[in-house]
Design an enzyme around this catalytic site. Structure first.
Site, PDB file in Angstrom:
ATOM      1  N   GLU A  49       0.708  -1.149   0.036  1.00 49.44           N
ATOM      2  CA  GLU A  49      -0.153   0.044   0.049  1.00 49.44           C
ATOM      3  C   GLU A  49       0.746   1.203   0.121  1.00 49.44           C
ATOM      4  OE1 GLU A  49      -2.338   0.264   3.606  1.00 49.44           O
ATOM      5  OE2 GLU A  49      -3.157  -1.736   3.318  1.00 49.44           O
ATOM      6  N   ASP A  60      -4.611   8.418  11.351  1.00 51.55           N
ATOM      7  CA  ASP A  60      -3.191   7.985  11.698  1.00 51.55           C
ATOM      8  C   ASP A  60      -2.797   8.416  13.139  1.00 51.55           C
ATOM      9  OD1 ASP A  60      -2.521   6.353   9.267  1.00 51.55           O
ATOM     10  OD2 ASP A  60      -2.908   8.099   8.070  1.00 51.55           O
TER      11      ASP A  60
END
Ligand SMILES: Cc1ncc(COP(=O)(O)O)c(C=O)c1O
Lengths: 261, 407
Positions: A49, A60
């Protein structure tokens, strides 16, 4: 048909899960990210990815936030992303892109899909786009033959899992915990139940991510998931110069025959 | 107080929160269940007489509503002689309009059976209001505030701590309001079972733009009745500052069905919109998704969100609520930038002419009124939403005007 079906079929025929590794493009530098991805592919990642560094990465934790900030400070531009994807494809690796939605919107959804496909990318993981708002992306992904990886979470209702599964192509990304990215000590107990629920709605492969950092954790997830996704641990490994070793450990993990308790 | 304040309107978004092409939900799947739950509770609450009673009782007996409408003739002399009325949200408990929304959402939090509240704050006014409501209702409270803002609004940090809230300085990104929202969203995703995110402006994913607007509609409902009583007619213009857009949407809605009333939002023009230091999202921003909704945002050509710059911490935000994007597109409302210098001039002018020290956020609306008044001439009538008081801004004023003690 799905661009990624082959990866999961091959892993299934070996009775194992796929190892999926994440790295932000441009981290530690633009060229450096190509080098790290090459190592990840050659050491055992079945799929990578490639993350698009973004100014406001709400899903995140600190590790990936800092890596993204570093990439942006280093002058990373969205157009650089496609070169990174191309570098993976050129080696015979398989890449999808993971990105927050706004940069895609700004680039133009169709143009982004076109350039990603041209670079050899196979699909897009969209952590802050739900199928409800994805009409334009559904169309562009079909037009350019790209896979669509939406996320499901432990909080997703049956109805939403069903909608998400119907809208996905390639595989589904199950977030194993309620939280942001970041390596954790223990694999979440919510993951097996979530994967089981997803399987009632679809035959698509289900990959599990959030918090994985060791071979043992990978083995635990591989017992019930079709793919194991590792992100923050790779970012940390770049800093510690242990990417090859981490990849090898995780690759071994997804191949372990689980000892069922 | 009008019991119709929370009632559905013809201006409501579709059931997925779209105002035309704007709004909706651009956010992680993990949070969809929480916003669905919030929407479901709100849809029940907004027509539940018991909820309405409790909310209006708090607005009256705790926040001090209705707030006054004060005519400001000496200030108006500088506005081309038009009549200027101030909607005095500065007189609410905690010193700004923010308390209206906070009391409503804190009641909803209780209804949802959640014990913990998190919120973002820029100027600190929303953080203070949230900490206040949590103290009142016995809820645990965590406030995320950009590190830059904790420094320029130190007084409000102290107020929040005194009220029992935990204040967490956010050190990521630009260390201002947008990063505080990011951090609050990260907290929410991890703690959503027992935590309500008490968003402070009419932005974010559906249903926040609707419910925040509705909790502030009281401003416009009161102002309309008051101006009719005091001036005997509707105003030509209603002016309000726009950060995320909550005080503006609240007062606009009181007049939205009066076609003769122009609705004007004043945005932070910073050093000027021809520089890169401003926060005039509706004036120069472009469509994008930020913090859960599609709206105008300030972004570079790669879709990276850029930093806003304003002398006013409460307006220093690169996004704006989706209903304002819609009102701009339909032409029902107009938006104009006001520079730091113009805002500070209006800040000083109102203080000297009327004995009212406004928040610097609100001073943007006042500066807009000075210009609009000259455009309208002596026959004109303007209602300005004075969204907050200026005590919190004394440090900024000392620096700007050199008000310190001579050494
Ligand atoms: C007094 C005051 N007015 C206005 C604002 C801007 O917010 P909004 O645009 O949501 O009204 C703030 C935000 O902190 C504020 O404190």
């Amino acid at each position: 048909m799905s661009r990624l079906a082959g990866v999961f079929d091959a892993c299934r025929s070996e009775s194992r899960a796929a190892l999926i590794g994440y790295l932000p493009a441009g981290y530690p530098t633009l060229e450096g990210s190509k080098d790290v991805l090459r190592t990840m592919v050659s050491s055992g990642c079945d799929l990578v990815e490639v993350g698009l560094p973004y100014s406001d990465p709400v899903m995140d934790g600190p590790t990936i936030q800092k890596a993204s900030e570093q990439a942006l400070r280093g002058g990373f531009r969205v157009r650089d992303l496609f070169g990174v994807v191309e570098s993976v494809a050129a080696l015979g690796g398989r890449a999808v892109v993971m990105t927050y939605w706004n940069p895609v919107l700004k680039y133009g959804v169709d143009a982004f899909a076109r350039d990603l496909a041209a670079a050899g990318g196979l699909g897009l993981i969209t952590p802050d786009l739900v199928p409800d708002e994805a009409a334009e992306w559904l169309e562009a992904s079909e037009a350019h033959d790209l896979d669509r990886i939406f996320l499901v979470a432990p909080s997703s209702t049956e109805e939403r899992i069903d909608l998400t599964a119907r809208s996905s192509r390639g595989f589904l990304y199950a977030t194993s915990v309620m939280g942001v990215t970041g390596a954790r000590d223990v694999v979440s107990s919510a993951a097996p139940a979530l994967v089981e629920r997803v399987r009632e709605h679809t035959d698509l492969p289900v990959a599990v991510g959030l918090g994985v950092r060791s071979g043992a954790q990978a083995a635990e997830l591989a017992a019930f998931a079709d793919g194991v996704i590792v992100g923050s641990a790779f970012v940390t490994a770049v800093r510690d110069d242990t990417v090859a070793a981490l990849t090898a450990e995780l690759a071994e993990g997804v191949r372990q025959v689980p000892s069922r308790a | 107080m009008s019991p119709g304040q929370l009632a559905p309107t013809p201006h409501d978004p579709d059931e997925r929160g779209h105002f035309g092409p704007w709004g909706g939900r651009y956010m992680p799947e993990a949070l969809i269940a929480a916003v669905d739950e919030l929407a479901a509770f709100y849809e029940k609450a907004r027509i539940d007489p018991e909820f309405l009673d409790e909310f209006f009782r708090l607005l009256r007996d705790y926040a001090g509503r209705p707030s006054l409408l004060t005519e400001a003739p000496k200030f108006a002399a500088h506005a081309g002689g038009a009549r200027v009325f101030l909607k005095r949200e500065d007189l609410n408990h905690t010193g700004s309009h923010k308390i209206n929304n906070v009391l409503g959402q804190a009641l909803l939090t209780k209804r949802m059976g959640k014990q913990r509240v998190i919120a973002e704050t820029g100027a600190g006014q929303h953080g203070v209001a949230t900490a206040t409501a949590c103290a009142l209702m016995g809820l645990d409270c965590v406030i995320y505030m950009g590190e830059v803002d904790t420094e320029r609004q130190a007084l409000n940090v102290a107020r929040m701590r005194l009220l029992g809230a935990e204040v967490i300085p956010v050190k990521t990104g630009s260390r201002t309001l947008k990063d505080a929202i990011n951090e609050a969203l990260r907290d929410w995703v991890a703690n959503v079972d027992d935590t309500h995110y008490l968003l402070g402006t009419a932005a974010g994913p559906h249903p926040f733009p609707v419910l925040v607007r509705d909790f502030h509609r009281v401003i416009g409902i009161e102002a309309r009745a008051q101006v009719l009583e005091q001036a005997g007619r509707l105003p030509d213009v209603v002016a309000a500052c726009v950060g995320g857009g909550s005080n503006a949407i609240g007062i606009f809605h009181g007049f939205i069905d009066d076609p003769s009333v122009r609705l004007v939002g004043l945005e932070p023009g910073g050093d000027g919109i021809d520089t890169d230091r401003h926060g005039a999202t509706l004036t120069v921003g472009t469509p994008g998704s930020l913090h859960g909704a599609m709206s105008y945002v300030m972004q570079d050509e790669d879709g990276q969100i850029t930093e806003a710059h304003s002398i006013s911490a409460g307006l220093d935000y690169p996004g704006v609520g989706p209903e304002h994007a819609h009102l701009k597109d339909t032409g029902r409302a107009e938006y104009r930038p006001v520079t730091d210098a113009e805002a500070m001039e209006a800040f000083a002018l109102l203080s000297r002419t009327e004995g009212i020290i406004p928040a610097i956020e609100s001073a943007h609306a006042l500066a807009g009124a000075l210009v609009l008044g000259r455009e309208l001439g002596p026959e004109g009538l303007i209602v300005v939403n004075l969204s907050g008081r200026g005590d919190k801004d004394m440090d900024t004023a000392i620096k700007w005007f050199g008000l310190g003690v001579e050494s």
